[in-house]
Design an enzyme around this catalytic site. Structure first.
Site, PDB file in Angstrom:
ATOM      1  N   ASP A 256       0.190   5.409   1.476  1.00 18.11           N
ATOM      2  CA  ASP A 256      -0.757   6.235   2.232  1.00 18.11           C
ATOM      3  C   ASP A 256      -1.298   7.415   1.426  1.00 18.11           C
ATOM      4  O   ASP A 256      -0.752   7.757   0.386  1.00 18.11           O
ATOM      5  CB  ASP A 256      -0.063   6.795   3.477  1.00 18.11           C
ATOM      6  CG  ASP A 256      -0.046   5.781   4.596  1.00 18.11           C
ATOM      7  OD1 ASP A 256      -0.815   4.809   4.530  1.00 18.11           O
ATOM      8  OD2 ASP A 256       0.751   5.972   5.541  1.00 18.11           O
TER       9      ASP A 256
ATOM     10  N   TYR B 193      12.443   3.825  -2.174  1.00 20.57           N
ATOM     11  CA  TYR B 193      11.628   5.025  -1.941  1.00 20.57           C
ATOM     12  C   TYR B 193      12.525   6.244  -2.072  1.00 20.57           C
ATOM     13  O   TYR B 193      13.695   6.200  -1.692  1.00 20.57           O
ATOM     14  CB  TYR B 193      11.045   5.021  -0.524  1.00 20.57           C
ATOM     15  CG  TYR B 193       9.846   4.140  -0.337  1.00 20.57           C
ATOM     16  CD1 TYR B 193       8.560   4.619  -0.566  1.00 20.57           C
ATOM     17  CD2 TYR B 193       9.983   2.825   0.102  1.00 20.57           C
ATOM     18  CE1 TYR B 193       7.444   3.815  -0.371  1.00 20.57           C
ATOM     19  CE2 TYR B 193       8.869   2.000   0.291  1.00 20.57           C
ATOM     20  CZ  TYR B 193       7.602   2.513   0.051  1.00 20.57           C
ATOM     21  OH  TYR B 193       6.505   1.724   0.235  1.00 20.57           O
TER      22      TYR B 193
ATOM     23  N   ARG C 244       0.829  -1.207   0.000  1.00 20.59           N
ATOM     24  CA  ARG C 244       0.000   0.000   0.000  1.00 20.59           C
ATOM     25  C   ARG C 244       0.858   1.251   0.000  1.00 20.59           C
ATOM     26  O   ARG C 244       2.019   1.203   0.388  1.00 20.59           O
ATOM     27  CB  ARG C 244      -0.847   0.033   1.279  1.00 20.59           C
ATOM     28  CG  ARG C 244      -1.940  -0.979   1.318  1.00 20.59           C
ATOM     29  CD  ARG C 244      -2.654  -0.877   2.642  1.00 20.59           C
ATOM     30  NE  ARG C 244      -2.067  -1.758   3.649  1.00 20.59           N
ATOM     31  CZ  ARG C 244      -2.413  -1.756   4.928  1.00 20.59           C
ATOM     32  NH1 ARG C 244      -3.324  -0.910   5.363  1.00 20.59           N
ATOM     33  NH2 ARG C 244      -1.856  -2.593   5.772  1.00 20.59           N
TER      34      ARG C 244
ATOM     35  N   ARG D 195       9.046   7.757   6.227  1.00 22.27           N
ATOM     36  CA  ARG D 195       8.706   9.108   6.696  1.00 22.27           C
ATOM     37  C   ARG D 195       9.287   9.385   8.085  1.00 22.27           C
ATOM     38  O   ARG D 195       9.678  10.516   8.391  1.00 22.27           O
ATOM     39  CB  ARG D 195       7.191   9.303   6.673  1.00 22.27           C
ATOM     40  CG  ARG D 195       6.644   9.356   5.234  1.00 22.27           C
ATOM     41  CD  ARG D 195       5.142   9.204   5.169  1.00 22.27           C
ATOM     42  NE  ARG D 195       4.470  10.207   5.972  1.00 22.27           N
ATOM     43  CZ  ARG D 195       3.154  10.196   6.238  1.00 22.27           C
ATOM     44  NH1 ARG D 195       2.392   9.218   5.726  1.00 22.27           N
ATOM     45  NH2 ARG D 195       2.615  11.131   6.966  1.00 22.27           N
TER      46      ARG D 195
END
Lengths: 257, 257
Positions: free
Chosen positions: B53, B111, B51, B199
């Site tokens: 966000d 990422y 997934r 994050r």
């Protein structure tokens, strides 16, 4: 009463253009609302260097307005940015002479137009560059740019429904193209531009780039003074009002806030 | 029945995340709707690498699904892109072995996280980079990145309410920072990442950058296994799922469509 000159950037994506109109969200309206809040409800009217259409962006639009408000100088920019929506930002603020006029005193304007030429559209640029995935002859386009420079009657490059009054003679000081990776950037600096002029110039140059027209056609298009002879109007979302330059006198008179 | 592997990009700005949920627009839902249209109304369920966000972007998310639909191979990508909204694009499509699984076969993920460090926010990046206009000690941040590399229990860097089952040991193959002009890009490549892990890593590294913490603190934060000891969770809109790599077997088995 103090005259204030303001340089702003805005993302045109969610505006129905710069100028206040009955329907649709506009840049002018959002700024005037913010200034009215700062002025304890007194309505403020701003005067910009010129309009931009729906979807057109700005990196350096300029406006002026008059105010009796006294705000400590270093706080002014922060204060108004707090009141503005996230798609408009004030970049510079300065007190200027009351003789300064954001529209009448324009000396030259620079527009840039961004084209994304890669085969698959970059979705992160979809609102900020025109996706035009065709092989382009940059040499031919550059030759055409050279022919555009100088003083010409640009009637053929002005939207037919423009309502522009007066002559359509303008001077382009610089027209050039830069290619970086998958991106082509057109830069036009001139004394002023007619309604849709930059977008029609870009549309015509792209047609030269794909071989539909030749660079030398530029001269006969200009001479014809007929909008039908120029290329299509390129879409709004690739266009940026990049910089507005003013007369030296105002450069000197201004006081940094 | 044919299994299809699909690489997509999406602009997370207007999604309530990747995964289908009762309220809010999701990436999965939009893709399944498009595939259902292509399949004459037959519902299709897709399986992604994982997934993302709300607000998180993707440059190379991967999903698979099974279909009995036979579409000429060169038309597939164009067909689905026509049906998708403009903020999702299919970049690559390929037929794969029925043993391929977009989630279970992930070998590594990359990422990237974009930070805009200039004083005035660039409004054109406001949805695509985190505006953090503070002087940063890049050397200290790079040292911290080196300490993050390798196999660690990253419990301290996992959202407390994650619901992650199993251990929280992950391997970061590469963590580094690149500064270009006013932009800092963090890159993390690893075997897998916990909920909010990138994050929280970025939030902690930025706190090291401004001097609130030292690079060497990374080790004690990891050892503590306590989320409260790590930094703030950096906002979603700077984060991009950049690339998903799979086992070599699938790389070989795949057939370009």
């Amino acid at each position: 009463m103090q005259r204030i000159k303001c340089v702003i950037s805005y993302d045109g994506s969610e505006f129905s253009g710069y100028q206040v109109q009955p329907n649709g969200r506009t840049v002018q309206e959002e700024i005037e609302k913010a200034l009215q809040k700062m002025s304890k409800g007194n309505p403020i009217r701003i005067t910009a260097s010129g309009r931009t259409d729906a979807g057109v962006h700005a990196k350096g639009q300029v406006f002026h307005y008059d105010t009796e408000l006294e705000i400590p100088e270093d706080r002014w920019k922060k204060a108004i940015n707090t009141l503005l929506p996230p798609d408009i930002r004030v970049l510079e603020i300065e007190k200027v002479s009351s003789s300064f006029h954001a529209r009448f005193d324009v000396r030259e304007k620079t527009y840039k137009y961004f084209v994304d030429v890669q085969e698959d559209i970059d979705i992160f640029k979809r609102k900020y560059a025109y996706h035009y995935p065709y092989p382009l002859d940059l040499d031919e386009m550059s030759k055409a740019c050279e022919l555009l420079q100088g003083e010409h009657d640009f009637t053929a490059f002005c939207a037919a429904n423009s309502g522009v009054k007066g002559d359509k003679i303008r001077t382009i000081y610089q027209a050039h193209i830069k290619c970086t990776g998958n991106q082509i950037v057109f830069t036009f600096t001139g004394s002023g531009f007619l309604y849709n002029m930059v977008r029609i110039l870009v549309g015509t140059l792209l047609e030269i780039g794909v071989g539909k027209r030749r660079a030398s056609d530029i001269l006969s298009i200009i001479e014809s003074k007929d909008r039908n002879n120029a290329g299509k109007t390129a879409p709004a979302h690739g266009l940026y009002l990049w910089k507005v330059r003013y007369e030296e006198k105002n450069e000197k008179q201004r006081v940094r806030v």
